[in-house]
Design an enzyme around this catalytic site. Structure first.
Site, PDB file in Angstrom:
ATOM      1  N   TYR A   1      15.075  35.516  15.073  1.00 14.37           N
ATOM      2  CA  TYR A   1      13.965  35.101  14.211  1.00 14.37           C
ATOM      3  C   TYR A   1      13.615  33.619  14.352  1.00 14.37           C
ATOM      4  O   TYR A   1      14.502  32.763  14.331  1.00 14.37           O
ATOM      5  CB  TYR A   1      14.309  35.386  12.727  1.00 14.37           C
TER       6      TYR A   1
ATOM      7  N   LYS B   1      12.713  23.722  14.324  1.00 13.85           N
ATOM      8  CA  LYS B   1      13.489  22.901  13.382  1.00 13.85           C
ATOM      9  C   LYS B   1      14.733  22.290  14.037  1.00 13.85           C
ATOM     10  O   LYS B   1      15.095  21.153  13.739  1.00 13.85           O
ATOM     11  CB  LYS B   1      13.915  23.729  12.170  1.00 13.85           C
TER      12      LYS B   1
ATOM     13  N   HIS C   1       9.474  16.280   8.243  1.00 15.36           N
ATOM     14  CA  HIS C   1       8.926  17.612   7.936  1.00 15.36           C
ATOM     15  C   HIS C   1       7.561  17.419   7.271  1.00 15.36           C
ATOM     16  O   HIS C   1       7.407  17.609   6.079  1.00 15.36           O
ATOM     17  CB  HIS C   1       9.926  18.309   7.002  1.00 15.36           C
TER      18      HIS C   1
ATOM     19  N   CYS D   1       5.162  25.468   0.559  1.00 16.57           N
ATOM     20  CA  CYS D   1       4.547  24.767  -0.583  1.00 16.57           C
ATOM     21  C   CYS D   1       3.147  24.258  -0.255  1.00 16.57           C
ATOM     22  O   CYS D   1       2.638  23.371  -0.933  1.00 16.57           O
ATOM     23  CB  CYS D   1       5.426  23.605  -1.031  1.00 16.57           C
TER      24      CYS D   1
ATOM     25  N   ARG E   1       6.520  22.142  -5.649  1.00 15.62           N
ATOM     26  CA  ARG E   1       6.013  23.017  -6.712  1.00 15.62           C
ATOM     27  C   ARG E   1       6.710  22.653  -8.016  1.00 15.62           C
ATOM     28  O   ARG E   1       7.866  22.999  -8.217  1.00 15.62           O
ATOM     29  CB  ARG E   1       6.322  24.488  -6.389  1.00 15.62           C
TER      30      ARG E   1
ATOM     31  N   GLY F   1      -9.259  23.834  -1.359  1.00 15.33           N
ATOM     32  CA  GLY F   1     -10.274  22.879  -0.897  1.00 15.33           C
ATOM     33  C   GLY F   1     -10.550  21.766  -1.887  1.00 15.33           C
ATOM     34  O   GLY F   1     -10.961  20.660  -1.506  1.00 15.33           O
TER      35      GLY F   1
ATOM     36  N   ASN G   1      -8.452  20.077  -3.369  1.00 11.71           N
ATOM     37  CA  ASN G   1      -7.492  18.984  -3.166  1.00 11.71           C
ATOM     38  C   ASN G   1      -8.116  17.827  -2.394  1.00 11.71           C
ATOM     39  O   ASN G   1      -7.575  16.719  -2.381  1.00 11.71           O
ATOM     40  CB  ASN G   1      -6.239  19.495  -2.447  1.00 11.71           C
TER      41      ASN G   1
END
EC number: 4.1.1.32
Length: 612
Positions: free
Chosen positions: A221, A230, A250, A274, A421, A517, A519
Site C-alpha cells: 500500500y 513519506k 509535510h 485535513c 481539525r 473555495g 478559504n
C-alpha cells in the site's frame, strides 16, 4: 561486474554504475527473484504492466470512455493505510530517533529483516526503479533507486516521481542515490497460484538515517511501498535537510495571484486528511483571484542566493484521499482525473465500469461492487469505498498546475500556514508574532484523528508538531531546533507564520465557516497582513483577524458565525495548557529554549486575559 553476474536480468543493464550493479546483485542473491527488470518509465512499459496486472486480477481496467487508461486496485483488507506501529527509525543511537519514533538498533533490525527478505521474491520479478526527487533539471538532484517486486508500485512511482531512464542517466556512472528495498513478502513456490494483492501480515517500514537507506516489507500500500513518498521525501529527507541546512516538510505549496497580477506563494502544513489537497487546488470565490498548485503534500524549503526561503515539490503526482472529493469540494481534483491515466485504490466500482466513493456528487448508485469486491447497495451498513481510498494521478494533468512545479529553484515562500481539525479553541486565522512564536505554535499543533493511519482512533485529539509527527526522521527536539536555526539564518527575510482552523463548530455542532473555495477570503487576509494593508485584533494566540478585516462580500454565512469562528477563548486555551506543557516535556530535553520561552509567554497572555 558484468550484466551476466546479475542472474535473471532481462537484457543488458542500462547502466555502468558499479555501485548500483553490485547492490542489485547482492539483492538478487537475497531476494531470489525469478527475473530482474530495469524500469524505464516509458508509456509502453506502463501499458505492458497494466495489461499483466489486469490479467493477474490486481487491476481492473475502467470504462475507457469515462476513465481512459485508468485502473482500480483492491488491496487486501489488512493493507489499507500507513502502519505507524511498524514504522522504525533505526539510528545508531536511540536518542537520535527521539520520543516520537519507534526505534530499533540498526544492525539488529537489518539482521531481522534480512531473514524475512531471504527468498521473499521467489517466483516474482524484481524491478529496478531509478527516480529523482523534484525536477530532473536540478543541478544537485536527490536521487534514489527502489528495488521492488510490485508492478503496482512501479506504475504508482511513474506517476508520483520522475522515474526511469532520465533518473538513471542522472545517477550516471558514479552518482550517489538513496537505496530503497521493498518486498510485499509473498514468495511464490513453483506451481503456486498468486493472489490479486500479495502482502504479508508481518510488516516493516524502516528508515536508516545514517546510511540513508529505506527497507520495507510486507505491504503493497501507498506510503509503505512507494518509498519515494513519506519514507524518502520526509523521513530521510528531513535528516538530509538538518545536515545540509534546509527543511523537508509535510506541506502543500500554493501560488496565488491577485487581480493586479502580483503572485504570492503559501506553504501550509496540515495533518493527513485535513484538507491539504483541497487548499492546494482551491478555486477562489473572490473575483479576480487566481490559484495554482505547485504541490499538495510535501515541500522542500531551501534558501536561495537572495536569502529568501524557496519551496520545491519533490513529487510529480497527487496521491489523494478519494472520499469527500467532489465537484463542489474540489472541482480541480475531479477535473485532474477526467483525462484518465489514473490509478484508483480501494474505491467502489459501478456497474458500467466507473468509480464511486462516499461524498461523490449525486446519490449513491443502486448497486456497486465495494472495495472488498462484494455487492453493495445504499442499504448496506458499511462504506462502499474505504475511508482511506486513494487516487494517484500526475500533476501535469491538473488544470491549475503552476508551471513552477517543474522549476528546480522552486517558488519564494511568502507565508507558512499551520492548521488542523479543531472544533473549538483555535480561531479561523491568526498571524503569529514572529518566527520563534510561529515555531512554538507549530510545535503544539493538535488535530482530530483521521483515517489516513490504519491505527487511528478517529475523532480523538492528537498532537502533531508541524503535521510531521509520523514523518520526522530524527529527534523531535532537534527537528524544532532546525526550525529555530533556519529562522536565525533567514532573519527578517523569513516568511510570516499563520495558524488557521477551517473546522470551528457552533454549540449545535454546525461548522461556523463554509470552507473550501471561501478559504480564499482567509488567504487574501494573510496576503494583506504580509503587505501591511489590513488590521487584526491581538488575542492570546497572536494577531487574529476580525470579521471586518475579511473580505466577506457575497458570502451568505451569518456574521455571528464568522465572529464566533474568529474568537480565541482564553478559558479554552487555558484548558489546553497542561496538556501542551506535558507534550513539550514528552518531546524531551532537546526542545529549543526559544520554544519553551514562547510557551511561557503564551501562558502569561492567557492568565492576563483570564484576569481581565
Amino acid at each position: 561486474m558484468t550484466t551476466a553476474a546479475i542472474p535473471g536480468l532481462q537484457g543488458e543493464a542500462p547502466t555502468n554504475n558499479q555501485e548500483l550493479l553490485n547492490w542489485i546483485a547482492e539483492a538478487v542473491e537475497l531476494f531470489q527473484p525469478e527475473a530482474v527488470v530495469f524500469a524505464d518509465g516509458s508509456q509502453e512499459e506502463w501499458d505492458r504492466m497494466a495489461e499483466e496486472l489486469v490479467e493477474a486480477g490486481t487491476l481492473i481496467r475502467l470504462n475507457e470512455e469515462k476513465r481512459p487508461n485508468s485502473f482500480l486496485a483492491r488491496s487486501n483488507p489488512s493493507d489499507v493505510a500507513r502502519v505507524e506501529s511498524r514504522t522504525f527509525i533505526c539510528s545508531e543511537n536511540q536518542e537520535d530517533a527521539g520520543p516520537t519514533n519507534n526505534w530499533a538498533p540498526p544492525q539488529a533490525m537489518k539482521e531481522e529483516m534480512t531473514e524475512v527478505y531471504r527468498g521473499s521474491m521467489k517466483g516474482r520479478t524484481m524491478y529496478v526503479v531509478p527516480f529523482c526527487m523534484g525536477p530532473i533539471t536540478d543541478p544537485e538532484p536527490k536521487l534514489g533507486v527502489q528495488l521492488t517486486d510490485s508492478a503496482y508500485v512501479v506504475m504508482s512511482m511513474r506517476i508520483m516521481t520522475r522515474m526511469g531512464k532520465d533518473a538513471l542517466d542522472k545517477i550516471g556512472e558514479n552518482g550517489s542515490f538513496v537505496r530503497c528495498l521493498h518486498s510485499v513478502g509473498a514468495p511464490l513456490e513453483e506451481g503456486q497460484e498468486d493472489v490479486a494483492w500479495p502482502c504479508n501480515d508481518t510488516k516493516y517500514i524502516t528508515q536508516f538515517p545514517e546510511t540513508k537507506e529505506i527497507w520495507s516489507y510486507g505491504s503493497g500500500y501507498g506510503g509503505n511501498a512507494i518509498l519515494a513518498k513519506k519514507c524518502y521525501a520526509l523521513r530521510i529527507a528531513s535528516v538530509m535537510a538538518r545536515e545540509e541546512g534546509w527543511m523537508a516538510e509535510h506541506m502543500l505549496i500554493l501560488k496565488l495571484t491577485n487581480p493586479e497580477g502580483q503572485a504570492y506563494h503559501i506553504a501550509a502544513a496540515f495533518p493527513s486528511a485535513c484538507g491539504k489537497t483541497n487548499l492546494a487546488m482551491i478555486t477562489p470565490t473572490i473575483p479576480g483571484w487566481k490559484a495554482e498548485v505547485v504541490g499538495d503534500d510535501i515541500a522542500w524549503l531551501k534558501f536561495r542566493e537572495d536569502g529568501h526561503l524557496y519551496a520545491v515539490n519533490p513529487e510529480n503526482g497527487f496521491f489523494g484521499v478519494a472520499p469527500g472529493t467532489n465537484y463542489a469540494s474540489n472541482p480541480i481534483a475531479m477535473q485532474t482525473m477526467e483525462p484518465g491515466n489514473t490509478l484508483f485504490t480501494n474505491v467502489a466500482l459501478t456497474d458500467d465500469g466507473d468509480i464511486w466513493w462516499e461524498g461523490m456528487d449525486g446519490d449513491a448508485p443502486e448497486h456497486l461492487i465495494d472495495w472488498k469486491g462484494n455487492d453493495w447497495t445504499p442499504e448496506s451498513n458499511q462504506p462502499a469505498a474505504h475511508p482511506n481510498s486513494r487516487y494517484c494521478v500526475a500533476i501535469e494533468q491538473c488544470p491549475t498546475a503552476a508551471p513552477e512545479f517543474n522549476d528546480w529553484k522552486g517558488v519564494k515562500v511568502d507565508a507558512i500556514l499551520f492548521g488542523g481539525r479543531r472544533p473549538d479553541t483555535v480561531p479561523l486565522v491568526t498571524q503569529t508574532h514572529d518566527w520563534e512564536h510561529g515555531t512554538m505554535v507549530g510545535a503544539l499543533l493538535a488535530s482530530g484523528q483521521t483515517a489516513a493511519s490504519a491505527e487511528a482512533k478517529v475523532g480523538t485529539l492528537r498532537h502533531d508538531p508541524m503535521a510531521m509527527l509520523p514523518f520526522m526522521g530524527y529527534n523531535a527536539g532537534e527537528y524544532l531546533q532546525n526550525w529555530i536555526d533556519m529562522g536565525n539564518k533567514g532573519g527578517d527575510k523569513m516568511p510570516s507564520i499563520f495558524l488557521v482552523n477551517w473546522f470551528r463548530r457552533g454549540e449545535d455542532g454546525r461548522f461556523l465557516w463554509p470552507g473550501f473555495g471561501e478559504n480564499s477570503r482567509v488567504l487574501k487576509w494573510v496576503i494583506d497582513r504580509i503587505e501591511g494593508r489590513v488590521g487584526a485584533e491581538e488575542t492570546v494566540v497572536g494577531y487574529t483577524a476580525r470579521a471586518e478585516d475579511l473580505d466577506l462580500e457575497g458570502l451568505d454565512t451569518p456574521i455571528e458565525d464568522i465572529r464566533e469562528a474568529l474568537t480565541a477563548p482564553a478559558e479554552q486555551w487555558a484548558a489546553d495548557l497542561e496538556d501542551n506543557a506535558e507534550y513539550l516535556t514528552f518531546l524531551g530535553p532537546k526542545v529549543p529554549t526559544e520554544v519553551h520561552e514562547q510557551f511561557e509567554a503564551l501562558k502569561k497572555r492567557i492568565q492576563a486575559a483570564q484576569a481581565s
